[in-house]
Every structure is written in C-alpha cells, then in structure tokens.
Design a protein around this motif. Structure first.
Motif, mmCIF file in Angstrom:
data_model
loop_
_atom_site.group_PDB
_atom_site.id
_atom_site.type_symbol
_atom_site.label_atom_id
_atom_site.label_comp_id
_atom_site.label_asym_id
_atom_site.label_seq_id
_atom_site.Cartn_x
_atom_site.Cartn_y
_atom_site.Cartn_z
ATOM 1 N N ARG A 225 0.818 -1.208 0.000
ATOM 2 C CA ARG A 225 0.000 0.000 0.000
ATOM 3 C C ARG A 225 0.855 1.263 0.000
ATOM 4 N NH1 ARG A 225 -3.090 -3.767 2.749
ATOM 5 N NH2 ARG A 225 -5.333 -3.670 2.354
ATOM 6 N N GLY B 27 -0.144 4.729 1.626
ATOM 7 C CA GLY B 27 -1.244 5.210 2.450
ATOM 8 C C GLY B 27 -2.274 4.113 2.598
ATOM 9 N N ASP B 28 -3.520 4.447 2.339
ATOM 10 C CA ASP B 28 -4.588 3.450 2.446
ATOM 11 C C ASP B 28 -4.920 2.804 1.103
ATOM 12 O OD1 ASP B 28 -4.906 3.895 5.184
ATOM 13 O OD2 ASP B 28 -6.294 5.559 4.859
ATOM 14 N N THR B 29 -4.179 3.158 0.065
ATOM 15 C CA THR B 29 -4.448 2.641 -1.277
ATOM 16 C C THR B 29 -3.592 1.419 -1.564
ATOM 17 O OG1 THR B 29 -4.986 4.844 -2.119
ATOM 18 C CG2 THR B 29 -4.374 3.176 -3.745
ATOM 19 N N VAL B 30 -4.223 0.337 -2.009
ATOM 20 C CA VAL B 30 -3.453 -0.820 -2.476
ATOM 21 C C VAL B 30 -2.831 -0.444 -3.810
ATOM 22 C CG1 VAL B 30 -3.537 -3.213 -3.236
ATOM 23 C CG2 VAL B 30 -4.902 -2.487 -1.266
ATOM 24 N N GLU C 103 2.933 -4.890 7.220
ATOM 25 C CA GLU C 103 1.666 -4.485 7.811
ATOM 26 C C GLU C 103 0.643 -5.560 7.495
ATOM 27 O OE1 GLU C 103 -0.341 -0.319 7.890
ATOM 28 O OE2 GLU C 103 -1.181 -1.376 6.163
ATOM 29 N N ARG D 22 3.321 -1.658 3.683
ATOM 30 C CA ARG D 22 2.939 -0.267 3.432
ATOM 31 C C ARG D 22 4.218 0.525 3.190
ATOM 32 N NH1 ARG D 22 -1.373 3.320 5.207
ATOM 33 N NH2 ARG D 22 -2.258 1.596 6.388
ATOM 34 N N ASP E 56 5.320 5.786 5.522
ATOM 35 C CA ASP E 56 4.435 6.947 5.495
ATOM 36 C C ASP E 56 5.178 8.270 5.585
ATOM 37 O OD1 ASP E 56 2.005 5.605 5.193
ATOM 38 O OD2 ASP E 56 1.801 5.263 7.350
#
Length: 288
Positions: A22, A24-27, A49, A54, A57
């Motif tokens: 990912r 952020g929250d996007t795959v 994660e 991920r 960040d």
C-alpha cells in the motif's frame, strides 16, 4: 484454442497467492510469492503491515516515493526477479484519472503488481468485402514475445505524457504515421485483464484506438521493434488468431474486441457474451 481460450489465457490468476502493498490506504500493487518472500527477508522502505506491506508513510509525495521504490527495484534486480531497468517511468495509480502516487521503472511494474496502462491502435483499411487490418511482426530481439504478431501500433503509457501525446509518439516510432494522421485515431474503449506471469502479476488496461488508413498507406518501422508489416482481411486475421500461436498474448484481446465491434463476431457466436465480458476483467484482486 477457441477465442474464449485466448481471453482465459490473459485472465488466469490465483488471488490466494497474492499479497498487497500500500501507499497510504491505497493498495498500489499485488506481489507474487517470490517477491513477497524477498520482502519478508528485506522489507526496506516497504514496511510489514498485516499480511502485506505499506510504503513508509514518512515519504511525502510522488518523487520521494519513487526514490524509495528505486531501492526496492535494485533489490529485485539483484535477486534476479527483475531482468533489468527499462529507463522508462510508469505511473503508480489507484486507478486511471486519480492523483499520481509514485512512479516505478517499467521493468519492475509486473514484479510490483501495479496497474499498468498502454495504447493499442488498429490500423484499418476499408474494402468492399470487409475491413482489412494491418498487422505488425515483432522483431526477433524483443524481450517480450519476440517474432510474434502485434497490432500496427502498441506501447506502454509512461508517466508525464498524455494518452494523445503517447499515441502520436508511438505512431511515429512504430509505423512512421505522421502526427496529423495519428491525431485522427478514434478512441474505441478500453480492455482490461489480469494474469499471472513468471515475473509477477500483470494488471493491464489497454486504451484502444481505431485509425482509418488509405489503401496506398504503407507503414514503416523506425525504432527497430517491428520486423515487417502485412495487411489482411480482419476475418482471416481472426482465423489465424483462433488456430495458431502466432500473436502476442494481449493482442488477441484487441483483435477480438475489434471483430465484435465490426460485427465479424456476432451474437450467434456460442461464446459471444463470455467474450464481451472477458474483455473487461477487473484489475483489483479479491482475496478472501
């Protein structure tokens, strides 16, 4: 093989073996076991994660993320999971038309399982007894599908170019089509597919264009990617596609799509609805 088998070959994949990474929250991508095993040992900027990873960040913006993904690409090359860099940047997107998340080298796109985009152009000459289609034969030194038959023009969609700009560029390089003529190409939709390969998961969207060409037009390759061209009736091209292994795998989808749109394949075809549905395969794995 049937025409439906051609589509099935481009949509065969096993979601259960894939693991997500990912931004952020996007795959952003889905990884096959060899790449996942490497990241389990050496995650680097891809932080574990859940059952996936991920991207750190703290990396703010596409450029910083692209630099981190270059480090991942280095490791994939060192491990023999990516053959080499292609020195062309592909966008990392949640979907076409969404903000740019990062870029990766084209050579690592399949290994990282990102959504990739490309353009395919049908060069069509209208004839009294039906459409004629220009077909290219790929050069024998191509890394992918050497010597296979291809569309008149086809190419990946790099970051930083619009589809229209890329179409003009590829038309000039692959078939010496003048820019003014290339701009007459008509968008004819998009084909999507997702397939397991030796390098990883290929998640492709092909933007399809049709270009009407005069009977006296003759394509000429300028970048060394094409060995020769031939112009043949679309119905005969379809028969060759059905009966031989002469075509590059994803070109089969583009030709089937054209044949459906031109009525060469009609509802009387037993697999008609399955063919129509198969050209729009989702490119987001669903893992239970």
């Amino acid at each position: 093989m049937s025409l439906l088998d051609r589509i099935r070959a481009c949509t065969a994949h096993d979601p259960a073996r894939l693991r997500p990474w990912r931004i952020g929250d996007t795959v952003a991508g889905w990884l096959s076991p060899p790449v996942a095993d490497l990241l389990d040992r050496r995650p680097g900027p891809l932080r574990p994660e859940g059952r996936g990873w991920r991207l750190d960040d703290r990396l703010d913006g596409p450029e910083a993320r692209a630099a981190a993904l270059e480090e991942v690409t280095d490791r994939l090359i060192e491990a023999g999971l990516v053959r080499k860099r292609r020195d062309e940047r592909y966008p990392v997107l949640a979907e076409w038309g969404t903000p740019l998340l990062a870029t990766v080298d084209r050579g690592a796109a399949v290994a990282l399982g990102i959504k990739s985009f490309g353009i395919h152009l049908n060069g069509v000459v209208e004839a009294a007894d039906g459409p004629l289609l220009w077909v290219a034969k790929r050069a024998a030194d191509r890394a992918l599908a050497p010597g296979k038959l291809d569309n008149l023009v086809a190419g990946g969609q790099p970051a930083g170019l619009s589809l229209a700009e890329n179409l003009v560029k590829e038309c000039a390089e692959e078939a010496a089509i003048p820019a003014a003529l290339a701009r007459q190409a008509v968008p004819a939709g998009a084909i999507t597919y997702m397939m397991d390969t030796a390098e990883g998961l290929r998640r492709d969207t092909l933007f399809v264009y049709d270009l009407a060409l005069a009977p006296d037009f003759t394509p000429r390759n300028t970048d060394g990617e094409v060995e020769s061209f031939a112009r043949r009736p679309l119905a005969a091209v379809l028969d060759q596609l059905r009966d031989t292994e002469d075509f590059k795998f994803n070109v089969a989808l583009v030709i089937i799509d054209l044949a459906i749109r031109r009525g060469v394949i009609g509802p009387e075809e037993p697999d008609y609805l399955a063919l129509c549905r198969g050209l729009r395969e989702p490119t987001d794995p669903i893992v239970s």
